[in-house]
Scaffold this active site. Sequence first.
Site, PDB file in Angstrom:
ATOM      1  N   GLY A 310       0.838  -1.194   0.000  1.00 10.95           N
ATOM      2  CA  GLY A 310       0.000   0.000   0.000  1.00 10.95           C
ATOM      3  C   GLY A 310       0.874   1.245   0.000  1.00 10.95           C
ATOM      4  N   CYS A 378      -6.979  21.493  18.338  1.00  8.35           N
ATOM      5  CA  CYS A 378      -6.975  21.773  19.774  1.00  8.35           C
ATOM      6  C   CYS A 378      -6.396  20.608  20.568  1.00  8.35           C
ATOM      7  CB  CYS A 378      -8.392  22.094  20.218  1.00  8.35           C
ATOM      8  SG  CYS A 378      -9.015  23.525  19.363  1.00  8.35           S
TER       9      CYS A 378
HETATM   10  C1  LIG Z   1      -3.538  -7.218   5.440  1.00  7.69           C
HETATM   11  C2  LIG Z   1      -2.750  -6.038   5.009  1.00  7.69           C
HETATM   12  N1  LIG Z   1      -2.205  -6.036   3.781  1.00  7.69           N
HETATM   13  C3  LIG Z   1      -1.502  -4.985   3.328  1.00  7.69           C
HETATM   14  C4  LIG Z   1      -1.324  -3.861   4.097  1.00  7.69           C
HETATM   15  C5  LIG Z   1      -0.560  -2.705   3.509  1.00  7.69           C
HETATM   16  O1  LIG Z   1       0.535  -2.357   4.265  1.00  7.69           O
HETATM   17  P1  LIG Z   1       1.543  -1.260   3.724  1.00  7.69           P
HETATM   18  O2  LIG Z   1       0.751  -0.076   3.327  1.00  7.69           O
HETATM   19  O3  LIG Z   1       2.427  -0.982   4.891  1.00  7.69           O
HETATM   20  O4  LIG Z   1       2.248  -1.869   2.550  1.00  7.69           O
HETATM   21  C6  LIG Z   1      -1.867  -3.812   5.380  1.00  7.69           C
HETATM   22  C7  LIG Z   1      -1.686  -2.623   6.225  1.00  7.69           C
HETATM   23  O5  LIG Z   1      -2.164  -2.459   7.289  1.00  7.69           O
HETATM   24  C8  LIG Z   1      -2.603  -4.931   5.857  1.00  7.69           C
HETATM   25  O6  LIG Z   1      -3.157  -4.945   7.058  1.00  7.69           O
END
Ligand SMILES: Cc1ncc(COP(=O)(O)O)c(C=O)c1O
Length: 451
Positions: A310, A378
Site C-alpha cells: 500500500g 486543539c
Molecule cells: C492485510 C494487510 N495487507 C496490506 C497492508 C498494507 O501495508 P503497507 O501499506 O504498509 O504496505 C496492510 C496494512 O495495514 C494490511 O493490514
Amino acid sequence: MVTPLVPGTGPRTPRTTRRDGALSVWPGSTVPLDDGDLAVGGVSLTELADRFGTPVYLLDEAEVRARCRVYREAFPEAAVLYAAKAFLCRAMAHWAEEEGLGLDVCSAGELELAVTTGFPPEHIVLHGNAKSPYDLQAALRLGVGRIVIDSPSEIARLAVAVPGGSRQKVMVRVAPGIAAGGHAKVRTGTDDQKFGLSLTDGSAHHAIARILDQPRLELVGLHCHLGSQITSAKPYLAAVRRMVGLLARVRDQHGVTLPELDMGGGHGIAYRPGEPALDIAALGPRLRAELADSCAAAGLPVPRLIIEPGRAVVGPAGVALYRVLAVKRTGHRTFVAVDGGMSDNPRPALYGVRYAPRLVGRATTAPLAPATVAGRHCEAGDVLAGEAELPGDVRPGDLLAVPVAGAYHLSMASGYNLVGRPPVVAVADGRARLLVRRESLDDIRGRDVGL
Ligand SMILES: Cc1ncc(COP(=O)(O)O)c(C=O)c1O
C-alpha cells in the site's frame, strides 16, 4: 484449478532513477523552479495552492504508475494487490487496474467504491479482523475474489451467508510469530495483537480444519501480513519458511495442497532523506528463491505468490501543501503553525512519524533553523513535524510542502474541529485535475440531521 486473482500482465517499465539530496524522497518528477518554487508532475506548487487553496494534497500520477510497474517487474508471476487502505479514490483504483494490480480492501465502503468505478471484483481480496455482516454481504453480492478469514467466529457466519449451490474462495490470515515493523502499533505478525490466527498455538491450523469441513467455503491459501514500514527482506524470508511449514502440515494432515500464499504488504519507505527503504527490486527474486527452496524441501509445488503493498505504491507520490498561519518563538523553540494538522495527517500523533517539510514559493537566504511544525487543532500533540529545519525567516503566509504524504494521511483523516478534509489533486504532464474535492461546511451540515 483456481482462477488467478490478477493475470500476470500489465505494462512493464523500469522506474526512473531517484535523485540524491534534499529531493530524494520527493516524486521523481520534482524540479526546482525560480523563486524557491517546486514543480511536481510539471505543475508549480505555488500555482496549485493558489488554484485549489490549502491544505491540499497532490498525487503525482506518473509516480504512482511507475511504482506499480516496479512491483510488476519485481514480481512478474505474482498477483500484486494494491492495499486500498493506504489511499483510495476512483482514479487511484483505475490507475492500479490499468497497471495490472488487484486490490486489497477492508470494508464494504472500499469494496463498493472500487467495484462501482469498474474495478473487477474477482481481482479484489477482502480483509478485516472484524468484518460486519454488511461487509460480508457486500463481498458476496459483488463477487469478491477472496475473503481472508481472520477469526474462528467468522467461519460459520460466512459459510451460512454463502448462497446454496455456490462456493466462496477464502484464505486464512495467520500470525506466524514474527515481529517486524517500524512501530509497535503496526506490528501484526505476532500473537500479542488482534490480527490473524496463531501459528504457534495451533489456532490457525484448527481454523483451517474447520474451513475444510465447510462445503460452501473453498480454501485457496494462507495469508500473513507482518506489519508496516519493514525495511529488510529478512522477516519476509523467515515468514515464507514458516508459512510453507504450515502448508506442508495441511497437506500431511488433510491431504490438501493449497495453491496460494499471500505474504501481505508492509514494504518500508523513506519519509526523510537518508532513511532506509525496502528494495522492492531485490525483494522479488529473494522471496521467489526462498519460496522455491522451502517448497522443494517440503515436497510441495510452489504456490502462487500474492503481495499487498500500500504505502510503497502511493506514499512517495503524494505531497501535502499547507499555508503557515502563525509563527511563535517560545524559549528555544519556534512553532510554525499551519492550516492543517492531525485531522488530515494523524500519523505523527499516532506513531511519532517524522517528516521533512520544506518552504516553497519564496526564495530566501536565511539559514535553516530548527522548527516545530504544528497543526491547527486543539491538541498539544497536534504536531506534524517536531524536528523540521526551516529558513529562520519563515512567516505567516508562507507555503510549506510535506513530501511522502500519499499514504495513510487522507485515508485516516478525521472530522476533528470540523475543519473539513482537504482536496486531492492529480498532477501529470503539466496539468492538475481535481480528484476529490474539499469537504465543505455544507457536507458537514448535511450529515447533521437532528435537533
Ligand atoms: C492485510 C494487510 N495487507 C496490506 C497492508 C498494507 O501495508 P503497507 O501499506 O504498509 O504496505 C496492510 C496494512 O495495514 C494490511 O493490514
